[in-house]
Design a protein around this motif. Structure first.
Motif, PDB file in Angstrom:
ATOM      1  N   UNK A  62      -4.131 -18.079  -8.915  1.00 18.37           N
ATOM      2  CA  UNK A  62      -3.218 -17.216  -8.162  1.00 18.37           C
ATOM      3  C   UNK A  62      -3.565 -15.738  -8.244  1.00 18.37           C
ATOM      4  N   UNK A  63      -4.350 -15.353  -9.251  1.00 18.54           N
ATOM      5  CA  UNK A  63      -4.710 -13.952  -9.435  1.00 18.54           C
ATOM      6  C   UNK A  63      -6.082 -13.646  -8.844  1.00 18.54           C
ATOM      7  N   UNK A  64      -7.055 -14.525  -9.056  1.00 21.28           N
ATOM      8  CA  UNK A  64      -8.401 -14.226  -8.567  1.00 21.28           C
ATOM      9  C   UNK A  64      -8.485 -14.310  -7.046  1.00 21.28           C
ATOM     10  N   UNK A  65      -7.548 -15.019  -6.402  1.00 16.88           N
ATOM     11  CA  UNK A  65      -7.587 -15.086  -4.936  1.00 16.88           C
ATOM     12  C   UNK A  65      -7.428 -13.703  -4.331  1.00 16.88           C
ATOM     13  N   UNK A  66      -6.772 -12.798  -5.057  1.00 16.24           N
ATOM     14  CA  UNK A  66      -6.598 -11.433  -4.556  1.00 16.24           C
ATOM     15  C   UNK A  66      -7.938 -10.749  -4.316  1.00 16.24           C
ATOM     16  N   UNK A  67      -8.965 -11.122  -5.078  1.00 12.41           N
ATOM     17  CA  UNK A  67     -10.282 -10.508  -4.897  1.00 12.41           C
ATOM     18  C   UNK A  67     -10.848 -10.852  -3.527  1.00 12.41           C
ATOM     19  N   UNK A  68     -10.722 -12.093  -3.110  1.00 12.77           N
ATOM     20  CA  UNK A  68     -11.236 -12.488  -1.797  1.00 12.77           C
ATOM     21  C   UNK A  68     -10.387 -11.921  -0.671  1.00 12.77           C
ATOM     22  N   UNK A  69      -9.080 -11.875  -0.856  1.00 16.06           N
ATOM     23  CA  UNK A  69      -8.221 -11.274   0.162  1.00 16.06           C
ATOM     24  C   UNK A  69      -8.583  -9.801   0.332  1.00 16.06           C
ATOM     25  N   UNK A  70      -8.684  -9.063  -0.770  1.00 11.33           N
ATOM     26  CA  UNK A  70      -8.983  -7.637  -0.693  1.00 11.33           C
ATOM     27  C   UNK A  70     -10.374  -7.369  -0.122  1.00 11.33           C
ATOM     28  N   UNK A  71     -11.308  -8.282  -0.346  1.00 11.48           N
ATOM     29  CA  UNK A  71     -12.669  -8.102   0.155  1.00 11.48           C
ATOM     30  C   UNK A  71     -12.726  -8.220   1.670  1.00 11.48           C
ATOM     31  N   UNK A  72     -11.905  -9.108   2.249  1.00 16.63           N
ATOM     32  CA  UNK A  72     -12.067  -9.437   3.662  1.00 16.63           C
ATOM     33  C   UNK A  72     -10.919  -8.985   4.557  1.00 16.63           C
ATOM     34  N   UNK A  73      -9.742  -8.798   4.029  1.00 18.09           N
ATOM     35  CA  UNK A  73      -8.575  -8.486   4.842  1.00 18.09           C
ATOM     36  C   UNK A  73      -8.240  -7.007   4.686  1.00 18.09           C
ATOM     37  N   UNK A  74      -8.102  -6.308   5.806  1.00 15.45           N
ATOM     38  CA  UNK A  74      -7.835  -4.873   5.756  1.00 15.45           C
ATOM     39  C   UNK A  74      -6.539  -4.590   5.008  1.00 15.45           C
ATOM     40  N   UNK A  75      -6.560  -3.544   4.192  1.00 11.64           N
ATOM     41  CA  UNK A  75      -5.358  -3.131   3.472  1.00 11.64           C
ATOM     42  C   UNK A  75      -4.248  -2.825   4.467  1.00 11.64           C
ATOM     43  N   UNK A  76      -3.084  -3.383   4.203  1.00 10.15           N
ATOM     44  CA  UNK A  76      -1.957  -3.173   5.094  1.00 10.15           C
ATOM     45  C   UNK A  76      -1.865  -4.169   6.230  1.00 10.15           C
ATOM     46  N   UNK A  77      -2.849  -5.051   6.390  1.00 12.57           N
ATOM     47  CA  UNK A  77      -2.756  -6.079   7.428  1.00 12.57           C
ATOM     48  C   UNK A  77      -1.516  -6.923   7.192  1.00 12.57           C
ATOM     49  N   UNK A  78      -0.846  -7.303   8.282  1.00 20.01           N
ATOM     50  CA  UNK A  78       0.385  -8.066   8.099  1.00 20.01           C
ATOM     51  C   UNK A  78       0.649  -8.944   9.322  1.00 20.01           C
ATOM     52  N   UNK A  79       1.433 -10.005   9.063  1.00 23.43           N
ATOM     53  CA  UNK A  79       1.805 -10.536   7.747  1.00 23.43           C
ATOM     54  C   UNK A  79       0.714 -11.444   7.207  1.00 23.43           C
ATOM     55  N   UNK A  80       0.792 -11.703   5.906  1.00 23.50           N
ATOM     56  CA  UNK A  80      -0.081 -12.688   5.273  1.00 23.50           C
ATOM     57  C   UNK A  80       0.756 -13.911   4.908  1.00 23.50           C
ATOM     58  N   UNK A  81       0.097 -15.058   4.806  1.00 24.25           N
ATOM     59  CA  UNK A  81       0.767 -16.281   4.367  1.00 24.25           C
ATOM     60  C   UNK A  81       0.142 -16.786   3.086  1.00 24.25           C
ATOM     61  N   UNK A  82       0.975 -17.000   2.082  1.00 22.97           N
ATOM     62  CA  UNK A  82       0.578 -17.669   0.843  1.00 22.97           C
ATOM     63  C   UNK A  82       0.971 -19.136   1.001  1.00 22.97           C
ATOM     64  N   UNK A  83       0.003 -19.961   1.355  1.00 19.61           N
ATOM     65  CA  UNK A  83       0.250 -21.361   1.702  1.00 19.61           C
ATOM     66  C   UNK A  83       0.177 -22.220   0.447  1.00 19.61           C
TER      67      UNK A  83
END
Length: 211
Positions: A45-66
């Motif tokens: 649940x914590x390391x997934x943030x690295x991939x999100x931050x690498x590819x998804x622009x900061x402030x992009x919305x909304x995101x889904x935690x599936x």
């Protein structure tokens, strides 16, 4: 060393063969889930943030935690500038804990593998960790995650090694690529899902851009 209670909880989850059994297993585990998985060194649940931050622009919305579970990922992604995160999970008990944690703008009870209650292209990105594993969500879940993610957005998730081939994930990746639903962006090498215990539990992270 993994405690007997931890092994019992994990065994119940991995042994579940239906959505009802899986929901019951997580309902029974909900109140002690965070402390027990933390003791095991569960890091997804914590390391997934690295991939999100690498590819998804900061402030992009909304995101889904599936498959958000108790909502461990949400607060850390909010700290990274992702201010509108929705979550889904099949367990009411897990969702109650996620709600109390306060990292989500909305929480929905739904099961991956069936239709999801959002319009085409609703999300800037969807991410999922620890869900595509033994006895959990099927590879067919990816059809809906791709559908509800907008073109140019990303679907980011981990898959347990033992189901990557046997569960039909590789063919599903290829089918969605052939259908021009997404394109592959990144595939990690196998890594441990638990930093302390369960060294045999390996996963890979995958990133696809929706077309």
């Amino acid at each position: 060393m993994t405690g007997e209670a931890d092994k019992t909880a994990l065994d119940m989850v991995y042994a579940a063969s239906t959505e009802t059994e899986l929901a019951a297993a997580y309902a029974a585990w909900a109140n002690s889930y965070d402390t027990e998985t933390a003791a095991l060194g569960y890091c997804l649940p914590f390391v997934i943030a690295a991939w999100v931050a690498r590819h998804v622009a900061k402030g992009a919305l909304p995101l889904l935690d599936a498959g958000c579970g108790t909502g461990l990922s949400g607060p850390y992604l909010r700290a990274l500038g992702y201010d509108e995160i929705e979550g889904l999970d099949l367990s009411d008990e897990m969702l109650d804990l996620a709600r109390a944690r306060g990292g989500y703008t909305a929480l929905t009870r739904a099961a991956l593998g069936g239709p999801l209650p959002w319009a085409n292209g609703h999300f800037a990105a969807a991410f999922s960790t620890g869900v595509f594993t033994a006895g959990h969500a099927p590879a067919s879940s990816l059809d809906e995650l791709a559908r509800i993610t907008r073109p140019g957005g990303f679907v980011i998730f981990t898959v347990r090694d033992v189901v990557l081939e046997a569960g039909g994930f590789r063919p599903k990746f290829a089918a969605l690529e052939l259908a021009r639903k997404w394109r592959p962006v990144e595939e990690s090498p196998p890594f441990r899902a638990f930093a302390v215990a369960e060294p045999e539990v390996l996963v890979q992270a995958f990133v696809f851009e929706v077309l």
